[in-house]
Design an enzyme around this catalytic site. Structure first.
Site, PDB file in Angstrom:
ATOM      1  N   PHE A 130      -4.580  20.364  -3.056  1.00 25.75           N
ATOM      2  CA  PHE A 130      -4.866  18.969  -3.366  1.00 25.75           C
ATOM      3  C   PHE A 130      -5.625  18.894  -4.695  1.00 25.75           C
ATOM      4  CE2 PHE A 130      -6.997  14.847  -2.876  1.00 25.75           C
ATOM      5  CZ  PHE A 130      -5.899  14.066  -2.538  1.00 25.75           C
ATOM      6  N   ASP A 207     -10.506  23.334   3.416  1.00 23.32           N
ATOM      7  CA  ASP A 207     -10.403  21.878   3.379  1.00 23.32           C
ATOM      8  C   ASP A 207      -9.556  21.461   4.583  1.00 23.32           C
ATOM      9  OD1 ASP A 207      -9.851  19.193   2.961  1.00 23.32           O
ATOM     10  OD2 ASP A 207      -9.577  19.412   0.803  1.00 23.32           O
ATOM     11  N   TYR A 232     -11.113   9.642   7.309  1.00 31.46           N
ATOM     12  CA  TYR A 232     -10.352   8.394   7.288  1.00 31.46           C
ATOM     13  C   TYR A 232      -8.866   8.576   7.555  1.00 31.46           C
ATOM     14  CZ  TYR A 232      -9.954   9.962   2.398  1.00 31.46           C
ATOM     15  OH  TYR A 232      -9.774  10.710   1.264  1.00 31.46           O
ATOM     16  N   LYS A 233      -8.429   9.807   7.810  1.00 31.79           N
ATOM     17  CA  LYS A 233      -7.026  10.034   8.144  1.00 31.79           C
ATOM     18  C   LYS A 233      -6.880  10.008   9.673  1.00 31.79           C
ATOM     19  CE  LYS A 233      -6.481  12.882   3.975  1.00 31.79           C
ATOM     20  NZ  LYS A 233      -5.863  11.860   3.131  1.00 31.79           N
ATOM     21  N   ARG A 381       6.858  11.353   2.249  1.00 29.77           N
ATOM     22  CA  ARG A 381       6.044  11.986   3.290  1.00 29.77           C
ATOM     23  C   ARG A 381       5.895  11.029   4.472  1.00 29.77           C
ATOM     24  NH1 ARG A 381      -0.140  13.936   2.138  1.00 29.77           N
ATOM     25  NH2 ARG A 381      -0.405  11.680   2.171  1.00 29.77           N
TER      26      ARG A 381
END
Length: 421
Positions: A130, A207, A232-233, A381
C-alpha cells in the site's frame, strides 16, 4: 458450486451470521433495484448502534460530565485495545493500543523497531505494498540514513516467501508487510514469514488494515513482533476512525516511541520536565486520544467479536469463492480476468478482476447500483463484507456486472479518472 440464484438464497438461509445484517444501516434493503455495496474492504457500513454510542459520549459525558468524564476516558485506548486484541487479533492483554492513524502508528513502530536493531541499515518492504506503507518506509530510511530494499511482488498473488527470504541478511532491521494485499487480496502466512524474518535477526511489522475483522490473525500464536491497522474497513468504525497498534509484550521495554507525547509519559499528570516512557504498550501513546471516534470503533469491535472471526472468515471464503466462480462463468468469456489468488486459503475477503477498461467498468457498476472500487492499473475490486453482505447480494452484483459487459454501456463513461481538486 451451484451458480444459480436459488443456490445463493439457500446459502443465505443457512448463514449463521444472517441476523447481523439488520444491525447495519442500509444492509437490510430489499428489492431488485437496491444498492449492492461491495466496498466493505474500503469503508464498512455504519452499525445502527453507532449513533447512540457517539451521542452518549457527546451529549452525556461531554455535555454534562465535562472534564470530569476524563476519569472514564483516560484508559479507553488501552481498554479498547485489550478488547480488540482478545476478540479479533488473537493478542493477550496489554499489547494493543487504539489511537492515532495507521500511518502515524506505522511510523512510530518502524522507527522504534529500526532503533532496536543498531548496526543494521536496511528496511525491507514490497514494491506493491500500500502506498502509505512504502512512503513511510522511504521517509524513515532517508531520515535515519538507511537503505530501502524493495522486493518484487506479483500484484495478483502477493509476495513470494522465497523471494522475501532471499532478500534478508544481517543488514536488515525491519520488514514491513501487509497481511492481505490491498490490490489483489492475497493473504500472507503470518507465522511462516515471521519465522523467516526472525531467522535473519530482524523484526517484522505487519499492516493488518485489509485483514482485521475478516480473517483470523492470531498475533501471539504467530510470534508477531509489531502490527498496525485501521478500524474503518471490516471493523466498521467510520471514516477517519482511530487506528491501532500492537507491540509484543517482551519487546515493549526494548522499544521507544519516536514521538514523546504526554499520553506516553510514565507519570502523565506529574507534568515533569523530562520524558520517561510509560510501562508497557501505553508508552506508544502520543497526544489526547480521539474519544468520540473510539466510541464508534468500540461498537464495531464488539460486533466482530460477537460474530466470531472464524465464522466471518469461513463466510468470507465462501462468498469470494462465489465471486470467483461467477467471474469464471460470466466475466472471463468477455475479457475480464481474475487478478486474485484462486485458492480461498490464500485470499482475504476481497476479489479483484483485471480489464483494460476497469475504470469505466467501475463507473458503470456504480451507475447500475453496484459499489466496487478501482485500483491501478486496471483492476475492479469487489469486497463483500461477511458480517452484513448476503450471498444473493453477491449474485445480483455479478449479474449486473455481466449485463454491463454484454450491453457495453461502460464504453459511454470517460476513459480517464477525474482528479479531485
Amino acid at each position: 458450486m451451484d451458480l444459480t440464484r436459488a443456490a445463493a438464497e439457500e446459502l443465505d438461509a443457512a448463514d449463521p451470521l444472517a441476523s447481523f445484517r439488520c444491525r447495519f444501516a442500509g444492509a437490510d434493503d430489499e428489492g431488485p433495484d437496491r444498492l449492492l455495496y461491495l466496498d466493505g474492504n474500503s469503508l464498512g457500513r455504519m452499525p445502527l448502534d453507532t449513533p447512540a454510542a457517539v451521542s452518549r459520549v457527546v451529549e452525556q459525558e461531554w455535555a454534562r460530565g465535562l472534564v470530569g468524564s476524563w476519569s472514564r476516558w483516560i484508559g479507553t485506548a488501552a481498554r479498547l485495545g485489550d478488547r480488540l486484541g482478545a476478540g479479533v487479533l488473537g493478542a493477550g492483554p496489554g499489547q494493543v493500543l487504539v489511537g492515532d492513524s495507521t500511518t502515524v502508528n506505522l511510523y512510530k513502530l518502524l522507527v522504534a523497531g529500526a532503533a532496536a536493531r543498531p548496526g543494521r541499515d536496511v528496511l525491507v518492504c514490497t514494491a506493491d505494498d500500500f502506498p502509505t506503507d512504502r512512503y513511510v518506509v522511504a521517509g524513515v530510511a532517508e531520515a535515519r540514513g538507511m537503505t530501502v530494499r524493495e522486493i518484487e511482488a506479483d500484484i495478483d498473488q502477493g509476495p513470494d516467501p522465497a523471494v522475501l527470504a532471499a532478500a534478508l541478511d544481517e543488514r536488515v532491521a525491519v520488514v514491513v508487510l501487509s497481511l492481505v494485499a490491498y490490490r489483489s487480496g492475497g493473504l500472507a502466512d503470518v507465522a511462516a514469514i515471521t519465522r523467516v524474518v526472525h531467522d535473519a535477526g530482524a523484526l517484522v511489522l505487519w499492516d493488518l488494515s485489509h485483514a482485521v475483522g475478516a480473517v483470523p490473525v492470531d498475533l501471539d500464536a504467530a510470534g508477531a513482533d509489531l502490527a498496525v491497522g485501521c478500524s474503518y474497513k471490516y471493523l466498521n468504525g467510520g471514516p477517519g476512525a482511530p487506528a491501532f497498534l500492537y507491540v509484543r509484550r517482551d519487546l515493549q521495554e526494548e522499544l521507544r516511541s519516536p514521538i514523546q507525547g504526554w499520553f506516553g509519559q510514565k507519570d502523565q499528570f506529574d507534568m515533569g520536565p523530562v520524558y520517561v516512557p510509560a510501562d508497557g504498550v501505553e508508552r506508544f501513546g502520543v497526544g489526547t486520544p480521539p474519544v468520540i471516534g473510539m466510541a464508534a470503533v468500540e461498537v464495531g469491535v464488539e460486533l466482530i467479536a460477537e460474530a466470531g472471526i472464524e465464522r466471518l472468515a469461513a463466510k468470507g471464503r465462501t462468498m469470494t469463492d462465489l465471486v470467483v466462480a461467477l467471474g469464471d462463468e460470466w466475466l472471463a468469456p468477455q475479457g475480464v480476468a481474475l487478478a486474485s489468488p484462486r485458492d480461498a486459503a490464500r485470499r482475504g475477503s476481497h476479489v479483484t478482476f483485471a480489464h483494460p477498461q476497469a475504470w469505466q467498468l467501475t463507473q458503470a457498476l456504480i451507475d447500475r447500483g453496484v459499489v466496487p472500487d478501482f485500483r491501478t492499473p486496471d483492476r475492479v475490486r469487489l469486497g463483500p463484507a461477511p458480517l452484513y453482505t448476503r450471498f444473493v447480494d453477491v449474485w445480483d452484483a455479478m449479474d449486473r456486472f455481466r449485463a454491463i459487459l454484454a450491453d457495453r454501456t461502460y464504453e459511454a463513461f470517460p476513459a480517464e479518472r477525474a482528479r479531485v481538486t
